[in-house]
Scaffold this active site. Structure first.
Site, PDB file in Angstrom:
ATOM      1  N   TRP A   1      -5.155   0.770 -17.252  1.00  0.00           N
ATOM      2  CA  TRP A   1      -5.214   0.413 -15.843  1.00  0.00           C
ATOM      3  C   TRP A   1      -6.630   0.089 -15.409  1.00  0.00           C
ATOM      4  CZ3 TRP A   1      -1.805   4.627 -13.067  1.00  0.00           C
ATOM      5  CH2 TRP A   1      -0.464   4.371 -13.369  1.00  0.00           C
TER       6      TRP A   1
ATOM      7  N   LYS B   1      -2.950  -4.169 -15.318  1.00  0.00           N
ATOM      8  CA  LYS B   1      -2.817  -3.511 -16.602  1.00  0.00           C
ATOM      9  C   LYS B   1      -3.361  -4.418 -17.692  1.00  0.00           C
ATOM     10  CE  LYS B   1       0.154   0.298 -17.616  1.00  0.00           C
ATOM     11  NZ  LYS B   1       1.468   0.893 -17.673  1.00  0.00           N
TER      12      LYS B   1
ATOM     13  N   THR C   1       8.991   0.467   7.737  1.00  0.00           N
ATOM     14  CA  THR C   1       7.853   0.103   6.883  1.00  0.00           C
ATOM     15  C   THR C   1       7.826  -1.412   6.783  1.00  0.00           C
ATOM     16  OG1 THR C   1       9.183   0.146   4.889  1.00  0.00           O
ATOM     17  CG2 THR C   1       8.067   2.179   5.481  1.00  0.00           C
TER      18      THR C   1
ATOM     19  N   GLU D   1       5.859   6.739   5.978  1.00  0.00           N
ATOM     20  CA  GLU D   1       6.744   7.834   5.557  1.00  0.00           C
ATOM     21  C   GLU D   1       6.109   9.207   5.782  1.00  0.00           C
ATOM     22  OE1 GLU D   1       6.092   5.080   3.950  1.00  0.00           O
ATOM     23  OE2 GLU D   1       7.856   4.278   2.917  1.00  0.00           O
TER      24      GLU D   1
HETATM   25  P1  ADP Z   1       3.165  -0.544   4.045  1.00  0.00           P
HETATM   26  O1  ADP Z   1       1.775  -1.109   4.089  1.00  0.00           O
HETATM   27  O2  ADP Z   1       3.655  -0.217   2.677  1.00  0.00           O
HETATM   28  O3  ADP Z   1       4.143  -1.211   4.892  1.00  0.00           O
HETATM   29  P2  ADP Z   1       2.109   1.709   5.424  1.00  0.00           P
HETATM   30  O4  ADP Z   1       1.522   0.952   6.507  1.00  0.00           O
HETATM   31  O5  ADP Z   1       2.806   2.956   5.673  1.00  0.00           O
HETATM   32  O6  ADP Z   1       3.159   0.858   4.722  1.00  0.00           O
HETATM   33  O7  ADP Z   1       1.013   1.848   4.325  1.00  0.00           O
HETATM   34  C1  ADP Z   1       0.936   2.893   3.434  1.00  0.00           C
HETATM   35  C2  ADP Z   1       0.106   2.474   2.280  1.00  0.00           C
HETATM   36  O8  ADP Z   1      -1.150   1.965   2.703  1.00  0.00           O
HETATM   37  C3  ADP Z   1      -0.243   3.615   1.365  1.00  0.00           C
HETATM   38  O9  ADP Z   1       0.804   3.919   0.494  1.00  0.00           O
HETATM   39  C4  ADP Z   1      -1.473   3.068   0.659  1.00  0.00           C
HETATM   40  O10 ADP Z   1      -1.118   2.193  -0.391  1.00  0.00           O
HETATM   41  C5  ADP Z   1      -2.142   2.252   1.721  1.00  0.00           C
HETATM   42  N1  ADP Z   1      -3.229   3.017   2.340  1.00  0.00           N
HETATM   43  C6  ADP Z   1      -3.222   3.700   3.493  1.00  0.00           C
HETATM   44  N2  ADP Z   1      -4.425   4.234   3.752  1.00  0.00           N
HETATM   45  C7  ADP Z   1      -5.227   3.898   2.720  1.00  0.00           C
HETATM   46  C8  ADP Z   1      -6.594   4.155   2.384  1.00  0.00           C
HETATM   47  N3  ADP Z   1      -7.408   4.850   3.164  1.00  0.00           N
HETATM   48  N4  ADP Z   1      -7.046   3.640   1.219  1.00  0.00           N
HETATM   49  C9  ADP Z   1      -6.257   2.938   0.399  1.00  0.00           C
HETATM   50  N5  ADP Z   1      -4.973   2.644   0.674  1.00  0.00           N
HETATM   51  C10 ADP Z   1      -4.456   3.118   1.815  1.00  0.00           C
END
Ligand code: ADP
Length: 542
Positions: free
Chosen positions: A444, A439, A186, A331
């Protein structure tokens, strides 16, 4: 009593074997780093993947060991996907947009044995080669005539030379479907990156589910162009799904600007593409500025961060390209939800349909999800109450690679760190990431809603909403905006634009205009950087 059907482990190699046998003449087209267009077929790609499996064996890569890649979307990367996982090694896709120190840290943590790289990443490889602890060979993904003469890289080998030396006869081994297949870290916006280690079984089940009509709806009649990189969550599983259904694949290589993408869409008859919103912004800007159309593209999957409704509208109303909003995480392999309408929603007025499309969508079969309050109590699916989103399923992480960070699960559920609502039809909508949430006076405010409104303003190119310190309310929303080139836009124009669109107390307290918003290694806005940058920002209301 046991059923009497065949026992066949779900293995990644079976996807390529299927594509070769039943869709052998289907094309795989790649824009290469060198700039030229390369054409091959599943039949040839499968033969080369078998050669590469032999080469990996000769390089000393054993069952379960990690094979690192630093590569764009292209046929050689796809060959490695199958050669490494198919032979029982673990494909480890590294993100080349990370800082060299992080790449070294991740490669060491993963204990990569060998590292394959595209020529454009030679400077990065030179920067890390002397520092990584376990990599025994660096392989440039090119042919002899283009091999760099780099003294900074020890044991530098040539991809095509390796292939040429091998036979294309190789029996894909059969082993336990729970064997590890690939590894992806990640992006680690906080702390060290953590690895998600996928298995053959999780990958195959994810592939089946993602191909369903109400999910991503892949078919043999599709021409798929994945913009989402193969170094990020296996390009949302596309290199697997394309083989499963026998679709034509078009890889854009490093050329991800609006013009290059549009040219490739048109030249190759692309029907569907997939990527993060920031990429589509570049594409839309190019298409708008040059008064272009899409001849064959009819669908695009947008996820990774929230897709603003203004973008959905632009694609659908102006260009007849249907937008599929999707949500997922590293994940989750990554697919969790896809926003496809139910039958009773099809006849709704356009405005209401668009409001549904702003949601991240319904759980695909295999993913179970719920939202909970601060005490972990489950919240109703009323589309109003928001809480932390938890998921479970056969392609959801159980623990991070090497048990990093301890047990991530809460009573068998994986907490996503996203804050969401779920409505009575099962549509989930992310209102925020728990770390991005604003917040105000204990309540929120959803930053995504505020960004979506700003994005609908014709003069706004990009908008991020972050929490700024407020003496009375603790936090209030601050909008950080990049204007479209040449656009006239003032702070008060933009604040007035919120009127009637949102509860008044949600209106941003202030707007700042910037030249650019920092983007992370996967093209997402880095709100943590913005919060840092505007830590001392004094709100006019303060
Ligand atoms: P990170 O960006 O944490 O390294 P990922 O690339 O796996 O890891 O991203 C996952 C995160 O991206 C999700 O938990 C969410 O916050 C965000 N995300 C993914 N798709 C969407 C979406 N369609 N709309 C809003 N947020 C999204």
């Amino acid at each position: 009593m046991l059923g009497s059907m065949m026992q066949q482990p779900l293995l990644i190699s079976s996807l390529l074997t299927h594509a070769e046998r039943h869709h052998g003449e289907q094309e795989v087209v790649s824009r290469r780093v060198e700039g030229d267009l390369h054409r091959t077929t599943y039949k040839h790609l499968a033969a080369r993947a078998r050669r590469m499996a032999n080469a990996l064996e000769r390089l000393g890569v054993r069952f379960g060991q990690r094979v690192g890649t630093l590569a764009w979307n292209g046929y050689r990367h796809m060959e490695l996907y199958y050669a490494a996982s198919g032979s029982g090694a673990v494909l480890h896709t590294l993100n080349p947009r990370l800082h060299p120190d992080q790449v070294v840290w991740i490669a060491d943590h993963a204990e990569d044995e060998v590292l394959f790289f595209d020529l454009s990443f030679l400077p990065l490889v030179e920067a890390i080669a002397g520092r990584t602890k376990t990599i025994k060979a660096f392989i440039a993904m090119t042919d002899r005539s283009r091999m760099p003469a780099s003294s900074a890289v020890p044991n530098l080998l040539c991809y095509e030379d390796l292939l040429e030396a091998e036979s294309d006869r190789f029996e894909w081994p059969v082993f336990d479907e729970n064997t590890a297949s690939s590894l992806c870290y990640t992006s680690g916006t906080t702390g060290h990156p953590k690895g998600a280690l996928y298995s053959h079984r999780s990958t195959l089940l994810h592939t089946f589910a993602s191909a369903l009509p109400d999910a991503l709806n892949w078919s043999a009649r599709d021409v798929i162009l994945p913009v989402v990189p193969m170094f990020h969550v296996n390009a949302w599983g596309l290199p697997y799904a394309a083989c499963m259904v026998g679709a034509k694949l078009v890889f854009p290589g490093p050329f991800l600007d609006g013009k290059s993408l549009h040219d490739l869409f048109e030249a190759e008859g692309v029907t569907v593409s997939a990527g993060v919103p920031t990429v589509w912004q570049g594409l839309l800007a190019h298409v708008e500025a040059n008064n272009l159309r899409f001849r064959t593209m009819r669908r695009t999957i947008i996820g990774g961060s929230a897709c603003p409704p203004a973008m959905v509208q632009a694609f659908q109303d102006r260009y007849d390209v249907q937008v599929l909003h999707a949500w997922g995480m590293t994940e989750l392999s990554p697919l969790g939800t896809v926003c496809t309408l139910k039958a009773h929603q099809l006849g709704l007025p356009p405005g209401q349909r668009l409001a549904i499309q702003a949601k991240q969508g319904r759980a695909v079969f295999g993913i179970d999800m719920k939202i909970v309050d601060d005490e972990g109590r489950e919240l109703p699916h009323d589309g109003k109450q928001s809480g932390e989103l938890l998921v479970r399923g056969p392609w959801v992480i159980r623990e991070y690679f090497r048990g990093e960070g301890g047990d991530p699960l809460v009573n068998g559920w994986f907490p996503t760190g996203d804050v969401a609502t779920i409505d009575a039809d099962g549509f989930m909508q992310i209102t925020d990431r728990s770390k991005d949430v604003i917040k105000s006076g204990g309540e929120w405010i959803g930053s995504i809603d505020l960004e979506n409104i700003a994005m609908a303003h014709p003069s706004v190119a990009m908008a991020a909403c972050i929490a700024a310190h407020h003496p009375k309310w603790d936090e209030r929303p601050l909008l950080v905006v990049v204007k479209k080139p040449g656009a006239e836009l003032t702070r008060s124009d933009l604040i007035a634009f919120y009127e009637g669109k949102i509860a008044r107390w949600w209106t941003p307290d202030d707007v700042v205009f910037v030249d650019a918003i920092p983007l992370g290694a996967t093209g997402k806005m880095q709100k943590n950087k913005l919060r840092e940058q505007f830590r001392e920002h004094r709100l006019p209301s303060a």
